[in-house]
Scaffold this motif. Sequence first.
Motif, PDB file in Angstrom:
ATOM      1  N   THR A  99      -6.139 -28.948  26.394  1.00  0.00           N
ATOM      2  CA  THR A  99      -5.417 -28.587  27.591  1.00  0.00           C
ATOM      3  C   THR A  99      -6.484 -28.764  28.773  1.00  0.00           C
ATOM      4  O   THR A  99      -7.328 -28.131  28.784  1.00  0.00           O
ATOM      5  CB  THR A  99      -4.827 -26.973  27.476  1.00  0.00           C
ATOM      6  OG1 THR A  99      -4.043 -27.156  26.388  1.00  0.00           O
ATOM      7  CG2 THR A  99      -4.032 -26.884  28.659  1.00  0.00           C
ATOM      8  N   PRO A 100      -5.994 -29.647  29.594  1.00  0.00           N
ATOM      9  CA  PRO A 100      -6.837 -29.635  31.051  1.00  0.00           C
ATOM     10  C   PRO A 100      -6.961 -28.398  31.802  1.00  0.00           C
ATOM     11  O   PRO A 100      -5.955 -27.849  31.843  1.00  0.00           O
ATOM     12  CB  PRO A 100      -6.365 -30.731  31.698  1.00  0.00           C
ATOM     13  CG  PRO A 100      -5.037 -30.958  31.295  1.00  0.00           C
ATOM     14  CD  PRO A 100      -5.035 -30.558  29.916  1.00  0.00           C
ATOM     15  N   VAL A 101      -8.063 -27.962  32.219  1.00  0.00           N
ATOM     16  CA  VAL A 101      -8.198 -26.738  32.741  1.00  0.00           C
ATOM     17  C   VAL A 101      -8.596 -27.016  34.206  1.00  0.00           C
ATOM     18  O   VAL A 101      -8.177 -26.379  35.275  1.00  0.00           O
ATOM     19  CB  VAL A 101      -9.407 -25.991  32.020  1.00  0.00           C
ATOM     20  CG1 VAL A 101      -9.575 -24.648  32.850  1.00  0.00           C
ATOM     21  CG2 VAL A 101      -8.823 -25.519  30.647  1.00  0.00           C
ATOM     22  N   THR A 102      -9.510 -27.918  34.591  1.00  0.00           N
ATOM     23  CA  THR A 102      -9.868 -28.208  36.012  1.00  0.00           C
ATOM     24  C   THR A 102      -9.961 -29.717  36.220  1.00  0.00           C
ATOM     25  O   THR A 102     -10.021 -30.477  35.308  1.00  0.00           O
ATOM     26  CB  THR A 102     -11.095 -27.868  36.431  1.00  0.00           C
ATOM     27  OG1 THR A 102     -12.212 -28.396  35.552  1.00  0.00           O
ATOM     28  CG2 THR A 102     -11.389 -26.134  36.388  1.00  0.00           C
ATOM     29  N   PHE A 103      -9.650 -30.266  37.278  1.00  0.00           N
ATOM     30  CA  PHE A 103      -9.529 -31.670  37.524  1.00  0.00           C
ATOM     31  C   PHE A 103     -10.479 -31.877  38.668  1.00  0.00           C
ATOM     32  O   PHE A 103     -10.852 -31.380  39.546  1.00  0.00           O
ATOM     33  CB  PHE A 103      -8.007 -31.856  37.943  1.00  0.00           C
ATOM     34  CG  PHE A 103      -6.861 -31.520  37.246  1.00  0.00           C
ATOM     35  CD1 PHE A 103      -6.483 -32.369  36.175  1.00  0.00           C
ATOM     36  CD2 PHE A 103      -6.553 -30.164  37.043  1.00  0.00           C
ATOM     37  CE1 PHE A 103      -5.592 -32.067  35.036  1.00  0.00           C
ATOM     38  CE2 PHE A 103      -5.336 -29.906  36.031  1.00  0.00           C
ATOM     39  CZ  PHE A 103      -5.077 -30.484  35.124  1.00  0.00           C
ATOM     40  N   ASP A 104     -10.619 -33.377  38.705  1.00  0.00           N
ATOM     41  CA  ASP A 104     -11.473 -33.886  39.859  1.00  0.00           C
ATOM     42  C   ASP A 104     -10.555 -34.245  41.017  1.00  0.00           C
ATOM     43  O   ASP A 104      -9.139 -34.159  41.014  1.00  0.00           O
ATOM     44  CB  ASP A 104     -12.424 -34.927  39.500  1.00  0.00           C
ATOM     45  CG  ASP A 104     -11.535 -36.157  39.065  1.00  0.00           C
ATOM     46  OD1 ASP A 104     -10.342 -36.328  39.113  1.00  0.00           O
ATOM     47  OD2 ASP A 104     -12.359 -37.151  38.236  1.00  0.00           O
ATOM     48  N   ASP A 105     -11.052 -34.961  41.825  1.00  0.00           N
ATOM     49  CA  ASP A 105     -10.248 -35.279  43.183  1.00  0.00           C
ATOM     50  C   ASP A 105      -9.325 -36.512  43.193  1.00  0.00           C
ATOM     51  O   ASP A 105      -8.386 -36.403  43.734  1.00  0.00           O
ATOM     52  CB  ASP A 105     -11.149 -35.833  44.296  1.00  0.00           C
ATOM     53  CG  ASP A 105     -12.002 -34.520  44.817  1.00  0.00           C
ATOM     54  OD1 ASP A 105     -11.528 -33.398  44.855  1.00  0.00           O
ATOM     55  OD2 ASP A 105     -12.996 -34.943  45.505  1.00  0.00           O
ATOM     56  N   ASP A 106      -9.367 -37.024  41.934  1.00  0.00           N
ATOM     57  CA  ASP A 106      -8.512 -38.135  41.267  1.00  0.00           C
ATOM     58  C   ASP A 106      -7.543 -37.705  40.360  1.00  0.00           C
ATOM     59  O   ASP A 106      -6.956 -38.546  39.901  1.00  0.00           O
ATOM     60  CB  ASP A 106      -9.387 -39.251  40.893  1.00  0.00           C
ATOM     61  CG  ASP A 106     -10.375 -39.931  41.736  1.00  0.00           C
ATOM     62  OD1 ASP A 106      -9.933 -40.108  43.061  1.00  0.00           O
ATOM     63  OD2 ASP A 106     -11.511 -40.430  41.555  1.00  0.00           O
ATOM     64  N   GLY A 107      -7.570 -36.555  40.129  1.00  0.00           N
ATOM     65  CA  GLY A 107      -6.536 -35.856  39.099  1.00  0.00           C
ATOM     66  C   GLY A 107      -6.971 -36.050  37.713  1.00  0.00           C
ATOM     67  O   GLY A 107      -6.288 -35.989  36.868  1.00  0.00           O
ATOM     68  N   ARG A 108      -8.123 -36.544  37.545  1.00  0.00           N
ATOM     69  CA  ARG A 108      -8.734 -36.477  36.006  1.00  0.00           C
ATOM     70  C   ARG A 108      -9.250 -35.293  35.659  1.00  0.00           C
ATOM     71  O   ARG A 108      -9.928 -34.484  36.315  1.00  0.00           O
ATOM     72  CB  ARG A 108      -9.740 -37.623  35.815  1.00  0.00           C
ATOM     73  CG  ARG A 108      -8.756 -39.067  36.041  1.00  0.00           C
ATOM     74  CD  ARG A 108     -10.239 -40.106  36.003  1.00  0.00           C
ATOM     75  NE  ARG A 108     -11.076 -39.838  37.036  1.00  0.00           N
ATOM     76  CZ  ARG A 108     -11.941 -40.941  37.434  1.00  0.00           C
ATOM     77  NH1 ARG A 108     -11.728 -42.124  36.856  1.00  0.00           N
ATOM     78  NH2 ARG A 108     -12.606 -40.693  38.696  1.00  0.00           N
ATOM     79  N   GLY A 109      -8.980 -34.722  34.135  1.00  0.00           N
ATOM     80  CA  GLY A 109      -9.715 -33.684  33.807  1.00  0.00           C
ATOM     81  C   GLY A 109     -11.239 -33.620  33.830  1.00  0.00           C
ATOM     82  O   GLY A 109     -11.597 -34.697  33.375  1.00  0.00           O
ATOM     83  N   GLN A 110     -11.556 -32.553  34.235  1.00  0.00           N
ATOM     84  CA  GLN A 110     -13.190 -32.388  34.042  1.00  0.00           C
ATOM     85  C   GLN A 110     -13.635 -31.438  32.993  1.00  0.00           C
ATOM     86  O   GLN A 110     -14.477 -31.363  32.465  1.00  0.00           O
ATOM     87  CB  GLN A 110     -13.553 -31.875  35.514  1.00  0.00           C
ATOM     88  CG  GLN A 110     -13.669 -32.871  36.453  1.00  0.00           C
ATOM     89  CD  GLN A 110     -14.166 -32.417  37.834  1.00  0.00           C
ATOM     90  OE1 GLN A 110     -14.010 -31.335  38.432  1.00  0.00           O
ATOM     91  NE2 GLN A 110     -15.374 -33.094  38.447  1.00  0.00           N
ATOM     92  N   GLU A 111     -12.721 -30.232  32.912  1.00  0.00           N
ATOM     93  CA  GLU A 111     -12.932 -29.346  31.773  1.00  0.00           C
ATOM     94  C   GLU A 111     -11.518 -29.267  30.990  1.00  0.00           C
ATOM     95  O   GLU A 111     -10.624 -29.041  31.894  1.00  0.00           O
ATOM     96  CB  GLU A 111     -13.164 -27.950  32.482  1.00  0.00           C
ATOM     97  CG  GLU A 111     -14.553 -27.706  33.093  1.00  0.00           C
ATOM     98  CD  GLU A 111     -14.671 -26.582  33.485  1.00  0.00           C
ATOM     99  OE1 GLU A 111     -16.025 -25.876  33.332  1.00  0.00           O
ATOM    100  OE2 GLU A 111     -13.861 -25.778  34.009  1.00  0.00           O
ATOM    101  N   TYR A 112     -11.702 -28.959  29.664  1.00  0.00           N
ATOM    102  CA  TYR A 112     -10.736 -28.795  28.948  1.00  0.00           C
ATOM    103  C   TYR A 112     -10.772 -27.770  27.971  1.00  0.00           C
ATOM    104  O   TYR A 112     -12.047 -27.334  27.609  1.00  0.00           O
ATOM    105  CB  TYR A 112     -10.591 -30.277  27.917  1.00  0.00           C
ATOM    106  CG  TYR A 112     -10.023 -31.419  28.768  1.00  0.00           C
ATOM    107  CD1 TYR A 112      -8.744 -31.807  28.682  1.00  0.00           C
ATOM    108  CD2 TYR A 112     -11.034 -32.135  29.456  1.00  0.00           C
ATOM    109  CE1 TYR A 112      -8.340 -32.907  29.321  1.00  0.00           C
ATOM    110  CE2 TYR A 112     -10.688 -33.346  29.985  1.00  0.00           C
ATOM    111  CZ  TYR A 112      -9.174 -33.825  29.927  1.00  0.00           C
ATOM    112  OH  TYR A 112      -8.863 -34.891  30.746  1.00  0.00           O
ATOM    113  N   GLU A 113      -9.745 -27.311  27.418  1.00  0.00           N
ATOM    114  CA  GLU A 113      -9.886 -26.039  26.366  1.00  0.00           C
ATOM    115  C   GLU A 113      -9.399 -26.565  25.186  1.00  0.00           C
ATOM    116  O   GLU A 113      -8.313 -27.201  25.098  1.00  0.00           O
ATOM    117  CB  GLU A 113      -8.993 -24.771  27.055  1.00  0.00           C
ATOM    118  CG  GLU A 113      -8.989 -23.701  26.082  1.00  0.00           C
ATOM    119  CD  GLU A 113      -8.095 -22.636  26.496  1.00  0.00           C
ATOM    120  OE1 GLU A 113      -8.505 -21.473  26.745  1.00  0.00           O
ATOM    121  OE2 GLU A 113      -6.872 -22.824  26.268  1.00  0.00           O
TER     122      GLU A 113
END
Length: 179
Positions: A99-113
């Motif tokens: 599951t994506p937890v945080t996103f970058d400015d373009d909406g891509r996941g940066q952190e996943y659980e």
Amino acid sequence: MKVLLSRSRYCLAVVSLAAATLLLGCGYALVGRVSSIPEDIQDIYVAPMENRTQRAQLEQFLTQAITDELVTRRRFNLVGGQAGADAELHGTVKSFRVTPVTFDDDGRGQEYEISIVADVSFERTGGDEVVWSNDSYLFKEIYEIDSSADDYFDQENVAILEASLRFAETMVSDLLEGF
């Protein structure tokens, strides 16, 4: 002055007694010092885990990580089959989620659980005694992905492999310590 000194000593004695009682009565023990596994269980077989998820190879990662962790702990001798084993460790991966937890400015996941739920059991050979089991063993971990990397999609396999190692560490600790 004499009364204050007596009260002070009395309070110190009460506080010391209370602290000693708490320390002795709280069930404090060093982790890894006590095992709920009977001493006569020496040779174990680790059966390949069953995978009931859509994630291919997950059961292979987990089985290998658990086997490696048991070898590292040196508590048991691992055998290649049920014949000759005192006990068997087997399990089923029931759920796997990323599951994506945080996103970058373009909406891509940066952190996943990563979330893994497994049904794990440690039984004497023949299934006549369950030594330890957990039918909903839950493991969660957060990992970062560099979304600008060329191998963006391949990073998930590395994260799953690393999560498998930590899953094995915690699961084997729980097994050996009876939690």
